[in-house]
Design an enzyme around this catalytic site. Structure first.
Site, PDB file in Angstrom:
ATOM      1  N   CYS A 145       0.845  -1.199   0.000  1.00  0.00           N
ATOM      2  CA  CYS A 145       0.000   0.000   0.000  1.00  0.00           C
ATOM      3  C   CYS A 145       0.878   1.246   0.000  1.00  0.00           C
ATOM      4  O   CYS A 145       0.636   2.182  -0.744  1.00  0.00           O
ATOM      5  CB  CYS A 145      -0.929   0.002   1.209  1.00  0.00           C
ATOM      6  N   SER A 172      -2.754   3.385  -1.660  1.00  0.00           N
ATOM      7  CA  SER A 172      -4.035   3.068  -1.036  1.00  0.00           C
ATOM      8  C   SER A 172      -3.915   3.291   0.460  1.00  0.00           C
ATOM      9  O   SER A 172      -2.986   2.768   1.083  1.00  0.00           O
ATOM     10  CB  SER A 172      -4.407   1.609  -1.336  1.00  0.00           C
TER      11      SER A 172
END
Length: 269
Positions: A145, A172
């Site tokens: 991420c 993310s």
């Protein structure tokens, strides 16, 4: 920290509903940046309690190049358990990419390289570490991420390398559960790298792609937004450690952390 609460508020006010891999559903915005001045204290969220042992331990685990949860379990940290296989393995996740990126001639230790570059060529624009190895994503329990970070050295008035900043690009961000953790982790990394390179931490810049709140976190977000941020705590690291591989949990000290109570929420796997 108000800057973090402003992100939560922006997601609630401007975000769009989107389906996601976990099936939970999110409210999301695309593209957001926060800048934390590390001279003003350690950027640890105070509007809910963050368990710093997990934050600090995970970063040291990454720096070890480890990808098995055994070391985390030895230190009573269980944040990766949901993704580990029956042997505790996660595949070539962060630690592997940071310390052993595959190469035709063996592996590349990105962390050792970037520390040496900061020491010997501080003005370089190539102080970059990436965890996004396209060839190995399919083997990872969870694709990274927080994908890429860059260091930047600032001189003092005499032109001497003095200050270290770090910018993270995170593709993310689970803004309620994960992002406070990520802020603290990369702020700590900036402190550690600054310490072993003879610099002082200046700023952490956090750039997010998909910044989202899961639908089953909305009640907790509304509660958190009612709370007023408190003073940032102070972080100190053992100045006697001169090697990035030498840090232990006992070398990291946090003082003055006075958070509100925790706001438990389910993690989306």
């Amino acid at each position: 920290m108000q800057i973090y609460l402003d992100l939560l508020r922006r997601i609630l006010d401007e975000g769009v509903r989107r389906e996601d891999r976990t099936g939970t559903g999110t409210v999301s915005v695309f593209g957001h940046q926060m800048v934390f001045d590390l001279r003003e204290g350690f950027p640890l969220v105070t509007t809910k309690k963050i368990y710093t042992r997990s934050v600090f331990g995970e970063l040291l685990w990454f720096l070890r190049g480890d990808t098995n949860v055994g070391w985390l379990h030895d230190n009573n940290i269980h944040i990766w358990d949901e993704w580990a296989d029956e042997n505790g393995d996660l595949g070539p996740v962060y630690g592997h990419q940071w310390r052993s990126w595959p190469d035709d001639d063996g592996t590349i230790d990105q962390i050792a390289n970037v520390v040496e570059q900061i020491r010997t060529n501080p003005w370089s624009r190539r102080h970059i570490v990436s965890a996004w190895n396209v060839a190995e994503i399919k083997e990872m329990a969870l694709p990274p991420c927080h994908t890429l970070f860059q260091f930047y050295v600032t001189p003092d008035d005499r032109g001497t390398p003095t200050w270290l900043s770090c910018q993270l690009y995170q593709r993310s961000g689970d803004t309620f559960l994960g992002v406070p953790f990520n802020i603290a982790s990369y702020a700590l990394l900036t402190h550690l790298v600054a310490s072993v390179t003879g610099l002082k931490p200046l700023r952490f810049v956090h750039t997010l792609g998909d910044a989202h709140v899961y639908l089953n976190h909305l009640d907790q977000v509304h509660e958190q937004l009612k709370r007023k941020p408190r003073h940032r705590p102070t972080l100190t690291v053992n100045p006697g450690i001169r090697d990035i591989d030498g840090f232990e949990l006992s070398d990291i000290t946090l003082t003055g952390y006075d958070p509100y109570p925790a706001l438990p929420a389910p993690i989306a796997v």
